[in-house]
Design a protein around this motif. Structure first.
Motif, PDB file in Angstrom:
ATOM      1  N   ASN A  19       2.734  -2.559  -4.183  1.00 39.24           N
ATOM      2  CA  ASN A  19       3.657  -1.852  -3.301  1.00 39.24           C
ATOM      3  C   ASN A  19       3.001  -0.583  -2.767  1.00 39.24           C
ATOM      4  OD1 ASN A  19       5.937   0.338  -3.002  1.00 39.24           O
ATOM      5  ND2 ASN A  19       6.917  -1.649  -2.699  1.00 39.24           N
ATOM      6  N   LEU A  20       2.306   0.120  -3.631  1.00 33.12           N
ATOM      7  CA  LEU A  20       1.603   1.347  -3.240  1.00 33.12           C
ATOM      8  C   LEU A  20       0.532   1.044  -2.197  1.00 33.12           C
ATOM      9  CD1 LEU A  20       1.208   4.390  -3.780  1.00 33.12           C
ATOM     10  CD2 LEU A  20      -0.327   3.760  -5.648  1.00 33.12           C
ATOM     11  N   TYR A  21      -0.190  -0.056  -2.368  1.00 31.74           N
ATOM     12  CA  TYR A  21      -1.253  -0.434  -1.427  1.00 31.74           C
ATOM     13  C   TYR A  21      -0.706  -0.846  -0.068  1.00 31.74           C
ATOM     14  CZ  TYR A  21      -4.182  -0.644  -5.582  1.00 31.74           C
ATOM     15  OH  TYR A  21      -4.842  -0.351  -6.741  1.00 31.74           O
ATOM     16  N   SER A  22       0.557  -1.244  -0.018  1.00 36.77           N
ATOM     17  CA  SER A  22       1.128  -1.695   1.249  1.00 36.77           C
ATOM     18  C   SER A  22       1.359  -0.547   2.229  1.00 36.77           C
ATOM     19  CB  SER A  22       2.431  -2.451   1.004  1.00 36.77           C
ATOM     20  OG  SER A  22       3.445  -1.559   0.575  1.00 36.77           O
ATOM     21  N   HIS A  23       1.329   0.680   1.743  1.00 36.21           N
ATOM     22  CA  HIS A  23       1.522   1.835   2.616  1.00 36.21           C
ATOM     23  C   HIS A  23       0.231   2.153   3.358  1.00 36.21           C
ATOM     24  CE1 HIS A  23       5.532   2.841   1.191  1.00 36.21           C
ATOM     25  NE2 HIS A  23       5.109   2.493  -0.007  1.00 36.21           N
ATOM     26  N   PRO A  24       0.311   2.302   4.691  1.00 40.33           N
ATOM     27  CA  PRO A  24      -0.891   2.587   5.480  1.00 40.33           C
ATOM     28  C   PRO A  24      -1.593   3.882   5.075  1.00 40.33           C
ATOM     29  CG  PRO A  24       0.982   2.096   6.916  1.00 40.33           C
ATOM     30  CD  PRO A  24       1.506   2.178   5.521  1.00 40.33           C
ATOM     31  N   SER A  25      -0.869   4.833   4.502  1.00 38.29           N
ATOM     32  CA  SER A  25      -1.484   6.107   4.131  1.00 38.29           C
ATOM     33  C   SER A  25      -2.343   6.005   2.865  1.00 38.29           C
ATOM     34  CB  SER A  25      -0.415   7.184   3.929  1.00 38.29           C
ATOM     35  OG  SER A  25       0.426   6.835   2.852  1.00 38.29           O
ATOM     36  N   THR A  26      -2.194   4.920   2.123  1.00 36.56           N
ATOM     37  CA  THR A  26      -2.989   4.736   0.911  1.00 36.56           C
ATOM     38  C   THR A  26      -4.390   4.290   1.298  1.00 36.56           C
ATOM     39  OG1 THR A  26      -1.028   4.122  -0.335  1.00 36.56           O
ATOM     40  CG2 THR A  26      -3.141   3.509  -1.289  1.00 36.56           C
ATOM     41  N   GLN A  27      -5.381   5.090   0.920  1.00 35.73           N
ATOM     42  CA  GLN A  27      -6.763   4.793   1.287  1.00 35.73           C
ATOM     43  C   GLN A  27      -7.635   4.382   0.105  1.00 35.73           C
ATOM     44  OE1 GLN A  27      -8.128   8.316   3.262  1.00 35.73           O
ATOM     45  NE2 GLN A  27      -6.867   7.952   5.059  1.00 35.73           N
ATOM     46  N   HIS A  28      -7.214   4.740  -1.111  1.00 33.24           N
ATOM     47  CA  HIS A  28      -8.030   4.473  -2.282  1.00 33.24           C
ATOM     48  C   HIS A  28      -7.356   3.481  -3.221  1.00 33.24           C
ATOM     49  CE1 HIS A  28      -9.535   8.383  -0.859  1.00 33.24           C
ATOM     50  NE2 HIS A  28     -10.689   7.866  -1.226  1.00 33.24           N
ATOM     51  N   HIS A  29      -8.180   2.871  -4.031  1.00 30.98           N
ATOM     52  CA  HIS A  29      -7.673   1.983  -5.064  1.00 30.98           C
ATOM     53  C   HIS A  29      -7.059   2.841  -6.167  1.00 30.98           C
ATOM     54  CE1 HIS A  29      -7.475  -1.916  -6.970  1.00 30.98           C
ATOM     55  NE2 HIS A  29      -7.737  -1.308  -8.110  1.00 30.98           N
ATOM     56  N   PHE A  30      -5.941   2.416  -6.700  1.00 33.28           N
ATOM     57  CA  PHE A  30      -5.277   3.114  -7.785  1.00 33.28           C
ATOM     58  C   PHE A  30      -5.318   2.256  -9.038  1.00 33.28           C
ATOM     59  CE2 PHE A  30      -3.712   5.566  -4.344  1.00 33.28           C
ATOM     60  CZ  PHE A  30      -3.300   6.785  -4.872  1.00 33.28           C
ATOM     61  N   LEU A  31      -5.388   2.916 -10.167  1.00 29.69           N
ATOM     62  CA  LEU A  31      -5.316   2.236 -11.455  1.00 29.69           C
ATOM     63  C   LEU A  31      -4.205   2.868 -12.289  1.00 29.69           C
ATOM     64  CD1 LEU A  31      -9.093   1.951 -12.437  1.00 29.69           C
ATOM     65  CD2 LEU A  31      -7.599   0.123 -11.639  1.00 29.69           C
ATOM     66  N   LYS A  79      -9.137   0.976  -1.125  1.00 29.26           N
ATOM     67  CA  LYS A  79      -8.051   0.083  -1.533  1.00 29.26           C
ATOM     68  C   LYS A  79      -8.335  -1.382  -1.195  1.00 29.26           C
ATOM     69  CE  LYS A  79      -4.825   0.155   2.380  1.00 29.26           C
ATOM     70  NZ  LYS A  79      -3.460   0.486   2.780  1.00 29.26           N
ATOM     71  N   GLU A  80      -9.233  -1.646  -0.269  1.00 30.53           N
ATOM     72  CA  GLU A  80      -9.527  -3.020   0.137  1.00 30.53           C
ATOM     73  C   GLU A  80     -10.273  -3.811  -0.934  1.00 30.53           C
ATOM     74  OE1 GLU A  80     -10.342  -0.345   2.098  1.00 30.53           O
ATOM     75  OE2 GLU A  80      -8.659  -0.537   3.469  1.00 30.53           O
ATOM     76  N   ILE A  81     -10.842  -3.133  -1.908  1.00 25.90           N
ATOM     77  CA  ILE A  81     -11.612  -3.810  -2.950  1.00 25.90           C
ATOM     78  C   ILE A  81     -10.652  -4.528  -3.893  1.00 25.90           C
ATOM     79  CG2 ILE A  81     -13.136  -3.486  -4.935  1.00 25.90           C
ATOM     80  CD1 ILE A  81     -14.341  -1.100  -3.472  1.00 25.90           C
ATOM     81  N   GLU A  82     -10.822  -5.841  -4.022  1.00 24.32           N
ATOM     82  CA  GLU A  82      -9.983  -6.605  -4.937  1.00 24.32           C
ATOM     83  C   GLU A  82     -10.649  -6.640  -6.304  1.00 24.32           C
ATOM     84  OE1 GLU A  82      -8.481 -10.360  -3.669  1.00 24.32           O
ATOM     85  OE2 GLU A  82      -8.492  -9.745  -1.569  1.00 24.32           O
TER      86      GLU A  82
END
Length: 153
Positions: free
Chosen positions: A42-54, A86-89
């Motif tokens: 859900n966090l990644y779905s926001h356009p303002s999110t640029q980094h991967h979160f853990l 954030k694009e890194i799976e």
């Protein structure tokens, strides 16, 4: 010499913080991990999110068991930005270090579980807010939403 010692202490501390977050995640049940993963998606779905979160750490969790393998989960936790985009799976936690120059994200997720899965018949509630924007009103709304969801079981 002192600079080398300070660098070693900082490097060790950074590794410990990264390991602490991942160790905490690995100690969650499969159902709880699915809730965390849902909140991060859900966090990644926001356009303002640029980094991967853990996942960083649990603040509060209520896991109420019902009958026939049903349960209700309320989980409030911190997510923390990493150095990876954030694009890194499935990023490698050893390569994606936690960033200390970004605010923590306070997430709440509540949902019905059936064995080790989120029940498909119900819609999970997810709320993730960067710490500076977390207000008393947001906390109250989250609590009310999760209480309402738990009563529908």
């Amino acid at each position: 010499m002192i600079h080398q010692v300070l660098l070693l202490i900082l490097a060790t501390g950074s590794f410990w913080v990264l390991t602490e977050g991942q160790d905490s995640y690995s100690q969650l049940t499969e159902l709880e991990k699915k809730g965390v993963d849902l909140a991060l998606q859900n966090l990644y779905s926001h356009p303002s999110t640029q980094h991967h979160f853990l996942f960083f750490k649990t603040l509060d969790m209520v896991h109420t068991e019902g009958g026939f393998g049903e349960s209700f989960v309320y989980h409030n936790f911190f997510a923390k930005a990493t150095t990876c985009a954030k694009e890194i799976e499935n990023p490698d936690p050893k390569k994606c270090r936690f960033r200390n120059d970004r605010p923590l994200v306070d997430c709440v997720v509540c949902y019905m579980g059936l064995s080790d899965n989120i029940a498909r018949e119900t819609k999970p509630y997810v709320s993730c807010v960067r710490r500076p924007a977390l207000t008393k009103e947001v906390k109250t709304n989250r609590q009310q939403q999760c209480e309402d969801d738990s009563k529908q079981t």
